[in-house]
Design a protein around this motif. Structure first.
Motif, mmCIF file in Angstrom:
data_model
loop_
_atom_site.group_PDB
_atom_site.id
_atom_site.type_symbol
_atom_site.label_atom_id
_atom_site.label_comp_id
_atom_site.label_asym_id
_atom_site.label_seq_id
_atom_site.Cartn_x
_atom_site.Cartn_y
_atom_site.Cartn_z
ATOM 1 N N PRO A 88 43.583 112.731 -1.966
ATOM 2 C CA PRO A 88 44.125 113.866 -2.731
ATOM 3 C C PRO A 88 45.064 114.754 -1.926
ATOM 4 O O PRO A 88 45.949 115.401 -2.501
ATOM 5 C CB PRO A 88 42.870 114.634 -3.178
ATOM 6 C CG PRO A 88 41.780 114.175 -2.270
ATOM 7 C CD PRO A 88 42.116 112.760 -1.938
ATOM 8 N N ALA A 89 44.894 114.796 -0.597
ATOM 9 C CA ALA A 89 45.819 115.573 0.230
ATOM 10 C C ALA A 89 47.207 114.953 0.200
ATOM 11 O O ALA A 89 48.220 115.661 0.128
ATOM 12 C CB ALA A 89 45.302 115.658 1.662
ATOM 13 N N LEU A 90 47.266 113.614 0.255
ATOM 14 C CA LEU A 90 48.567 112.945 0.156
ATOM 15 C C LEU A 90 49.181 113.178 -1.225
ATOM 16 O O LEU A 90 50.373 113.472 -1.341
ATOM 17 C CB LEU A 90 48.413 111.455 0.429
ATOM 18 C CG LEU A 90 49.712 110.643 0.346
ATOM 19 C CD1 LEU A 90 49.800 109.628 1.484
ATOM 20 C CD2 LEU A 90 49.835 109.915 -0.993
ATOM 21 N N ALA A 91 48.365 113.071 -2.270
ATOM 22 C CA ALA A 91 48.888 113.277 -3.623
ATOM 23 C C ALA A 91 49.433 114.692 -3.795
ATOM 24 O O ALA A 91 50.489 114.888 -4.415
ATOM 25 C CB ALA A 91 47.783 113.012 -4.646
ATOM 26 N N TYR A 92 48.727 115.665 -3.247
ATOM 27 C CA TYR A 92 49.174 117.054 -3.356
ATOM 28 C C TYR A 92 50.495 117.261 -2.605
ATOM 29 O O TYR A 92 51.406 117.924 -3.108
ATOM 30 C CB TYR A 92 48.099 117.975 -2.799
ATOM 31 C CG TYR A 92 48.421 119.441 -2.872
ATOM 32 C CD1 TYR A 92 48.714 120.050 -4.083
ATOM 33 C CD2 TYR A 92 48.426 120.230 -1.718
ATOM 34 C CE1 TYR A 92 49.003 121.412 -4.159
ATOM 35 C CE2 TYR A 92 48.711 121.588 -1.779
ATOM 36 C CZ TYR A 92 48.999 122.169 -3.001
ATOM 37 O OH TYR A 92 49.291 123.514 -3.062
ATOM 38 N N LEU A 384 45.836 128.156 -8.793
ATOM 39 C CA LEU A 384 45.510 126.858 -8.220
ATOM 40 C C LEU A 384 46.297 125.834 -9.019
ATOM 41 O O LEU A 384 46.065 125.645 -10.210
ATOM 42 C CB LEU A 384 44.006 126.587 -8.313
ATOM 43 C CG LEU A 384 43.492 125.334 -7.603
ATOM 44 C CD1 LEU A 384 43.666 125.470 -6.091
ATOM 45 C CD2 LEU A 384 42.031 125.081 -7.948
ATOM 46 N N LYS A 385 47.252 125.195 -8.361
ATOM 47 C CA LYS A 385 48.143 124.278 -9.061
ATOM 48 C C LYS A 385 47.402 123.030 -9.504
ATOM 49 O O LYS A 385 46.467 122.567 -8.865
ATOM 50 C CB LYS A 385 49.309 123.879 -8.147
ATOM 51 C CG LYS A 385 50.215 125.032 -7.757
ATOM 52 C CD LYS A 385 51.052 125.502 -8.930
ATOM 53 C CE LYS A 385 52.105 124.484 -9.308
ATOM 54 N NZ LYS A 385 52.969 124.975 -10.428
ATOM 55 N N ALA A 386 47.836 122.472 -10.616
ATOM 56 C CA ALA A 386 47.261 121.234 -11.133
ATOM 57 C C ALA A 386 47.331 120.141 -10.070
ATOM 58 O O ALA A 386 48.295 120.054 -9.309
ATOM 59 C CB ALA A 386 48.005 120.796 -12.388
ATOM 60 N N LEU A 387 46.295 119.305 -10.031
ATOM 61 C CA LEU A 387 46.269 118.145 -9.148
ATOM 62 C C LEU A 387 45.611 117.001 -9.932
ATOM 63 O O LEU A 387 44.403 116.799 -9.873
ATOM 64 C CB LEU A 387 45.494 118.438 -7.869
ATOM 65 C CG LEU A 387 45.458 117.301 -6.825
ATOM 66 C CD1 LEU A 387 46.876 116.912 -6.396
ATOM 67 C CD2 LEU A 387 44.631 117.700 -5.609
ATOM 68 N N PRO A 388 46.421 116.268 -10.714
ATOM 69 C CA PRO A 388 45.866 115.240 -11.596
ATOM 70 C C PRO A 388 45.545 113.937 -10.880
ATOM 71 O O PRO A 388 46.052 112.864 -11.227
ATOM 72 C CB PRO A 388 46.974 115.063 -12.645
ATOM 73 C CG PRO A 388 48.229 115.370 -11.894
ATOM 74 C CD PRO A 388 47.875 116.443 -10.908
#
Length: 517
Positions: A88-92, A384-388
């Motif tokens: 998820p860190a990479l996706a963000y 808090l920005k979306a993180l799908p």
């Protein structure tokens, strides 16, 4: 030499599963990984000059990442190597940079297997994207010798830490003691950083350089026993861990009892005051029965289906998703003041002092006035920005913040939910063809399905074939069989009114199938 990726993937048994490419390490050769990266660039990431690349801590992951980076360079693009970091860190970071990304990970599956996940700048690829990748014509060099991995760009990890420390606020977990079961999780260091910056005391346990395939849907017996032993030996408010690439959480209470991922998902959605919840058909039905959400949408199992469901609800308010493995997806931004672990009235009724067996008692809870409400709210950034994509850190922080706001131990957070309990496990090394044939036969013969799945649960009253075979019985109990999309495994999910019964249903069903195989 050019080839259609589909042919190469089939020849090497390196196929898309539930989420991402999966295969034996021996089949994921440099040429296969190079070809997948090239196909992604040619079919999906067609316009981006930069591609973000990261990996987990599996022994084979750096080698696969090097092959992908070589493909990016040979395509005339720049590879931004962010090293070993949570998926998820990479996706963000991809979303922040408006760049596509590739992460090398096999998630929770054994270390002799691995995989690759692909991200567009706006999130995970979907099933249509997967087909486009497979249809691509790609060059595969006769002799491939990837260059060594470049220096790590630390900006992605720093952005991920800031995402949560800014929102929850420095000191938000002050006075709490969190045990961190590190094993070989790629998040073991970043979790410590985030918890400490939020004020928690962190106790490190179980760190190893040998890869441990933690499956948050089928927790190993040794991990269940170990967590309880640690709870007896140490004082903590919660124990947390993740699977290998840290997109699935494992959260335990102050007694060392691991919480089910679908219960974690409900609690996190409640903390965020979600309007719409999207979750696979395998998740606990307490999500509907609790009455906390305006709409619950059920999907097939796998994050691409949950994401598609969230996309369909865009504009419908606060939209979230979660899976039975605990991975939580944020489909819309959360504004400051919307994430409330308890109402002001609830918080005002809680007195300060010790409320659990851990360190919570050392953190004072405001008992009246405006400060009581503020104790329930994130104290940092406005949004808090979306993180799908699946994330493990948000549900960890949400449950701890909820426990702090309510003034109760983590073990009591689910007490207000309907009494529905789930259990899951799997039979490993089962050919997918066997699993599919079994499920097809049971769909056609309900009497055989009842005899094999739950002979003491009464008549079959409903069958759901959204994903596998989910059978509801006259007792209100549910048994669900489904072939894994990532490995040769047959998974079983069971639901009942008490935990021992759910476990017994699951274990007995799998035992009967194993005996008949």
């Amino acid at each position: 030499m050019n080839t259609r990726l589909h042919h190469l993937a089939e020849a090497h048994n390196a196929r898309f599963g539930t989420s991402g490419v999966r295969g034996l390490v021996s089949d994921l050769s440099d040429a296969v990984c190079y070809a997948y990266a090239q196909a992604f660039l040619r079919s999906i990431a067609t316009d981006s000059a930069r591609v973000v690349v990261g990996h987990d801590l599996r022994p084979s992951s750096p080698r696969i990442a090097a092959a992908c980076i070589q493909a990016i360079r040979d395509a005339g693009r720049e590879a931004v190597f962010v090293g070993a970091l949570p998926t998820p860190a990479l996706a963000y970071y991809c979303a922040l940079q408006r760049a596509p990304g590739i992460v090398v990970t096999g998630s929770h599956i054994p270390f002799d297997r691995n995989g690759i996940k692909f991200y567009r700048a706006d999130g995970e690829i979907d099933k249509a994207d997967e087909q486009a990748i497979l249809d691509a014509e790609v060059p595969v060099p006769d002799a491939l010798s990837p260059a060594p991995l470049p220096a790590v760009d630390a900006a992605a990890l720093e952005a991920y830490v800031a995402r949560y420390t800014d929102f929850f606020g420095i000191g938000a977990l002050a006075g709490m003691r969190v045990a961190l079961y590190e094993h070989s999780s790629v998040a073991r260091d970043v979790l410590r950083t985030v918890f400490e910056r939020l004020g928690a005391e962190v106790l490190s346990l179980g760190r190893t350089d040998t890869f441990v395939p933690i499956d948050t849907e089928a927790v190993r017996a040794e991990d269940i026993a170990q967590a309880r032993a640690w709870a007896q030996a140490h004082r903590f408010d919660a124990i947390v861990s993740t699977d290998g690439d840290a997109d699935r959480p494992l959260i335990g209470d102050e007694t060392g009892t691991w919480l089910r991922g679908d219960v974690v998902g409900i609690l996190c959605a409640q903390y965020l005051h979600a309007d719409v919840v999207v979750t696979p058909v395998s998740s606990n039905t307490a999500v509907e029965k609790c009455g906390a959400f305006r709409q619950v949408l059920r999907t097939r199992i796998g994050s691409p289906y949950v994401i598609a469901g969230m996309d369909a609800q865009r504009g419908a308010g606060r939209v979230v998703g979660y899976e039975a493995n605990g991975g939580f997806l944020l489909g819309s931004d959360v504004e400051y003041g919307e994430a409330i672990g308890a109402s002001a009235a609830e918080t005002a009724s809680v007195g300060a002092g010790s409320v659990g067996t851990g360190g919570f008692g050392s953190a004072e809870v405001a008992t009246d006035g405006p400060e009581a409400t503020q104790k329930c709210l994130p104290a940092g950034a406005a949004r808090l920005k979306a993180l799908p994509t699946r994330d493990s850190l948000l549900p960890m922080l949400a449950l701890l913040a909820m426990a702090r706001a309510k003034g109760c131990p983590v073990s009591q957070l689910a007490d207000a939910l309907p009494r529905r309990f789930t259990a899951s496990d799997r039979i490993q090394n089962v050919p997918t063809e066997f699993s599919r044939a079994l499920i097809a036969r049971l769909q056609q013969t309900p009497a055989e399905a009842a005899a094999l799945m739950a002979p003491d649960a009464g008549d079959v009253i409903a069958i759901d074939t959204t994903d596998g075979l989910r059978t509801s019985f006259a007792t209100g109990e549910i048994v669900h069989l489904r072939p894994s999309g990532n490995a040769p495994e047959l998974r079983c999910y069971a639901e009942a009114a008490d935990e021992p019964r759910a476990r017994a249903l699951c274990d007995a069903c799998l035992a009967r199938i194993a005996a008949s195989a």
